[in-house]
Scaffold this active site. Structure first.
Site, PDB file in Angstrom:
ATOM      1  N   GLU A 177       0.776  -1.092   0.067  1.00 41.52           N
ATOM      2  CA  GLU A 177      -0.142   0.129   0.114  1.00 41.52           C
ATOM      3  C   GLU A 177       1.008   1.234   0.082  1.00 41.52           C
ATOM      4  OE1 GLU A 177      -3.312   0.036  -0.339  1.00 41.52           O
ATOM      5  OE2 GLU A 177      -3.716  -1.957   0.343  1.00 41.52           O
ATOM      6  N   CYS A 199      -2.111   9.068   2.783  1.00 47.09           N
ATOM      7  CA  CYS A 199      -1.796   8.712   1.409  1.00 47.09           C
ATOM      8  C   CYS A 199      -3.001   9.034   0.421  1.00 47.09           C
ATOM      9  CB  CYS A 199      -1.584   7.235   1.386  1.00 47.09           C
ATOM     10  SG  CYS A 199      -3.158   6.470   2.289  1.00 47.09           S
TER      11      CYS A 199
HETATM   12  P1  NAD Z   1       8.382   4.698   4.589  1.00 47.39           P
HETATM   13  O1  NAD Z   1       8.306   4.091   3.370  1.00 47.39           O
HETATM   14  O2  NAD Z   1       9.655   5.610   4.851  1.00 47.39           O
HETATM   15  O3  NAD Z   1       8.573   3.893   5.769  1.00 47.39           O
HETATM   16  C1  NAD Z   1       7.525   2.843   5.975  1.00 47.39           C
HETATM   17  C2  NAD Z   1       7.904   1.724   6.988  1.00 47.39           C
HETATM   18  O4  NAD Z   1       8.823   1.041   6.122  1.00 47.39           O
HETATM   19  C3  NAD Z   1       8.734   2.067   8.247  1.00 47.39           C
HETATM   20  O5  NAD Z   1       8.243   1.289   9.414  1.00 47.39           O
HETATM   21  C4  NAD Z   1      10.056   2.147   7.697  1.00 47.39           C
HETATM   22  O6  NAD Z   1      11.014   1.801   8.895  1.00 47.39           O
HETATM   23  C5  NAD Z   1      10.164   0.749   6.823  1.00 47.39           C
HETATM   24  N1  NAD Z   1      11.284   0.566   6.030  1.00 47.39           N
HETATM   25  C6  NAD Z   1      12.036   1.517   5.454  1.00 47.39           C
HETATM   26  N2  NAD Z   1      12.893   1.076   4.751  1.00 47.39           N
HETATM   27  C7  NAD Z   1      12.761  -0.335   4.606  1.00 47.39           C
HETATM   28  C8  NAD Z   1      13.380  -1.436   3.788  1.00 47.39           C
HETATM   29  N3  NAD Z   1      14.713  -1.202   3.417  1.00 47.39           N
HETATM   30  N4  NAD Z   1      12.964  -2.470   4.177  1.00 47.39           N
HETATM   31  C9  NAD Z   1      11.884  -2.724   4.949  1.00 47.39           C
HETATM   32  N5  NAD Z   1      11.236  -1.765   5.712  1.00 47.39           N
HETATM   33  C10 NAD Z   1      11.704  -0.462   5.495  1.00 47.39           C
HETATM   34  O7  NAD Z   1       7.064   5.736   4.975  1.00 47.39           O
HETATM   35  P2  NAD Z   1       6.670   6.472   6.110  1.00 47.39           P
HETATM   36  O8  NAD Z   1       7.557   7.755   5.619  1.00 47.39           O
HETATM   37  O9  NAD Z   1       6.590   5.918   7.338  1.00 47.39           O
HETATM   38  O10 NAD Z   1       4.990   6.854   5.640  1.00 47.39           O
HETATM   39  C11 NAD Z   1       4.705   7.754   4.538  1.00 47.39           C
HETATM   40  C12 NAD Z   1       4.443   7.065   3.207  1.00 47.39           C
HETATM   41  O11 NAD Z   1       3.662   6.184   3.496  1.00 47.39           O
HETATM   42  C13 NAD Z   1       3.934   7.989   2.361  1.00 47.39           C
HETATM   43  O12 NAD Z   1       4.559   7.759   1.099  1.00 47.39           O
HETATM   44  C14 NAD Z   1       2.471   7.589   1.982  1.00 47.39           C
HETATM   45  O13 NAD Z   1       1.959   7.697   0.841  1.00 47.39           O
HETATM   46  C15 NAD Z   1       2.520   6.055   2.476  1.00 47.39           C
HETATM   47  N6  NAD Z   1       1.184   5.733   3.127  1.00 47.39           N
HETATM   48  C16 NAD Z   1       0.353   4.559   2.227  1.00 47.39           C
HETATM   49  C17 NAD Z   1      -0.824   4.395   2.467  1.00 47.39           C
HETATM   50  C18 NAD Z   1      -1.651   3.361   1.628  1.00 47.39           C
HETATM   51  O14 NAD Z   1      -2.621   2.798   2.316  1.00 47.39           O
HETATM   52  N7  NAD Z   1      -1.510   3.328   0.409  1.00 47.39           N
HETATM   53  C19 NAD Z   1      -1.155   4.645   3.682  1.00 47.39           C
HETATM   54  C20 NAD Z   1      -0.447   5.384   4.568  1.00 47.39           C
HETATM   55  C21 NAD Z   1       0.805   5.912   4.245  1.00 47.39           C
END
Ligand code: NAD
Length: 477
Positions: free
Chosen positions: A244, A278
């Site tokens: 997502e 998002c």
């Molecule tokens: P992010 O992608 O930076 O991090 C999300 C999670 O992934 C965190 O727990 C992070 O520690 C982990 N992560 C980071 N690097 C990783 C790796 N190499 N391997 C595995 N896990 C890893 O996102 P964020 O800044 O926490 O949140 C904002 C983003 O989330 C925005 O882009 C937003 O659009 C998206 N989002 C999407 C939805 C949806 O339902 N489509 C909902 C909410 C947020």
């Protein structure tokens, strides 16, 4: 000051082997409110091993047994709702009204999934075959910071419903909230090893979860950028994926809409969750001939929105979650001005009197064109772009001119037209004339907004694997 120096493995809160310490900051005041000791690769492996062992028995539980667990998870979250809400307000800066609604939704998720599970056919017959939908195995749940309780429950509830065990890796920025939530899970008396939780960095704990051969699936919510890393990392072990990801959702306002309602609705949709959502409708697509009227209504709406202390009732926009997110939003506002967009309201810097936290000015640009960064890229803050169209075909083209496809919004008094446009929009959800929700209908993205769907039967299906048995009724050769 809160000290979080435990992770949750096999039904027990244990000290992590990792020793990296991360500060937890209140975004409203920039004060350090706690410290967390992060888990490492070995901690992740221990959690996966516990989940693997628990899967042997948990995967054999009945629908009735799992239904009781889902009910208990709902009940215990509701019983602790005040503390959970306050933790989200303090650690994330989310306004209290919206946070309370989201927490209730997170709890309800367990009941919705209970109902879906009770209706789901785990055994089907197709011609001569018996098809058994078996639980996948150990699931890695990786979540972002912008709606911590909702994201965890959206993934955990179908995992439990399907009979899977999990290791949760939430965002480092949501540690206090996740710790409280884990205490709720413990109180709910779920069998040891079914739910495990490891604090840690994405490139350490998240990465190990993704690459580990004993993890059957990763359910990830986060940025498209990290989603791509996870997709690459998962290839080696053919780990299943639900992703997502990000969005840049359009709000199309047609000429025949009631602008006095449609424009405020579009602005509020774009600014939902302080703009850190998002599905936020961040591109307002309006008729060219009505631009001046739109700008006036946008200005009036933004001036009426309360930005400030998330604990105060009526606040609609709180601070950004972190210095990093504050800087990102400031960078995009600067970029919008440099790229030649017209600043309708807002701009760089903090709102007056709110210099003590990561507050930004809700900002709207007009005369935005699709080649500008502010029109193409996800900002994840309260920054909106107004684009104009001459014909409805052009409105649809602008709406679809994006790498994303998560949500779309249409305002019009002509329902037939609205449904025709909805059929042309490339996006996982289309909302016509209002912010409707159906928690059992699928949610997810087309294009680079993701892979797979969450919620309802579509969501549950991600956690099961079909096994076809032929000859199940053949007594001998
Ligand atoms: P992010 O992608 O930076 O991090 C999300 C999670 O992934 C965190 O727990 C992070 O520690 C982990 N992560 C980071 N690097 C990783 C790796 N190499 N391997 C595995 N896990 C890893 O996102 P964020 O800044 O926490 O949140 C904002 C983003 O989330 C925005 O882009 C937003 O659009 C998206 N989002 C999407 C939805 C949806 O339902 N489509 C909902 C909410 C947020």
């Amino acid at each position: 000051m809160k000290t979080i120096d435990h992770i949750y493995i096999n039904g027990k809160f244990v000290k992590p082997r990792g020793n990296e310490v991360h500060n937890l900051i209140n975004p409203t005041t920039k004060e350090i409110i706690g410290q967390v000791t992060l888990g490492n690769v070995k901690d992740t492996q221990d959690a996966i091993a516990a989940a693997k062992e628990a899967f042997k028995t948990f995967s054999k539980t009945t629908v009735e047994e799992r239904g009781q667990m889902l009910q208990r998870l709902h009940d215990v979250i509701m019983a602790n709702s005040d503390a959970l809400v306050l933790a989200a307000v303090e650690e994330y800066g989310a306004p209290i009204g919206a946070t309370t609604a989201r927490l209730h939704f997170a709890a309800k998720n367990f009941l919705y999934n209970k109902e879906v599970m009770e209706e789901y056919e785990f055994v089907k017959y197709i011609g001569k075959a018996k098809v058994v939908l078996e639980p996948l195995g150990v699931i890695g749940l990786i979540t972002p910071w912008n709606a911590n309780y909702t994201h965890i429950s959206t993934k955990l509830a179908p995992a439990i419903a399907a009979g899977c065990t999990v290791v949760i890796k939430a965002s480092e920025l949501s540690t206090i909230q996740t710790q409280l939530l884990t205490e709720c899970f413990h109180e709910a008396g779920i069998p040891a090893g079914v739910i495990n939780f490891v604090n840690g960095r994405g490139d350490v704990v998240g990465s190990e979860l993704t690459r580990h051969p004993d993890v059957a699936m990763i359910s990830f919510t986060g940025s498209t950028q990290v989603g791509k890393i996870i997709a690459r990392d998962a290839t080696e072990t053919m780990t299943r994926l639900t992703l997502e990801l990000g969005g840049k959702s359009p709000s199309i306002i047609l000429d025949d809409a009631d602008f006095s309602k449609a424009i405020p609705l579009a602005v509020m949709t774009g600014f939902s969750n302080s703009g850190q959502a998002c599905h936020a409708g961040t591109r307002l697509i309006v008729p060219e001939g009505r631009l001046e009227e739109v700008k006036n209504l946008v200005k009036k709406t933004v001036e009426s929105i309360k930005v400030g202390n998330p604990l105060e009732n009526g606040t609609f926009i709180g601070p950004m979650v972190s210095q990093k997110q504050y800087d990102t939003v400031q960078r995009y506002i600067k970029l919008g001005i440099e790229e030649g967009a017209e600043l309708v309201i807002g701009g760089e810097g903090n709102p007056e009197g709110l210099e003590h936290g990561y507050f930004v000015k809700p900002t709207v640009f007009a005369n935005v064109t699709m080649d500008m960064s502010i029109a193409k890229e996800e900002i994840f803050g309260p920054v909106l772009s107004i684009l104009t169209f001459k014909t409805e075909e052009e409105a649809v083209d602008i709406a679809n001119n994006t790498i994303y496809g998560l949500s779309a919004y249409i305002s019009t008094s002509n329902l037939e037209k609205a449904n025709h446009i909805a059929s042309q929009i490339v996006s996982g959800r289309v909302l016509i004339n209002g912010l409707h929700d159906e928690p059992k209908a699928p949610f997810g993205g087309f294009k680079q907004s993701g892979i797979g769907r969450e919620f309802g039967a579509y969501g549950l299906e991600a956690y099961v694997e079909p096994k076809t048995i032929l000859g199940y009724d053949t007594p001998e050769i």
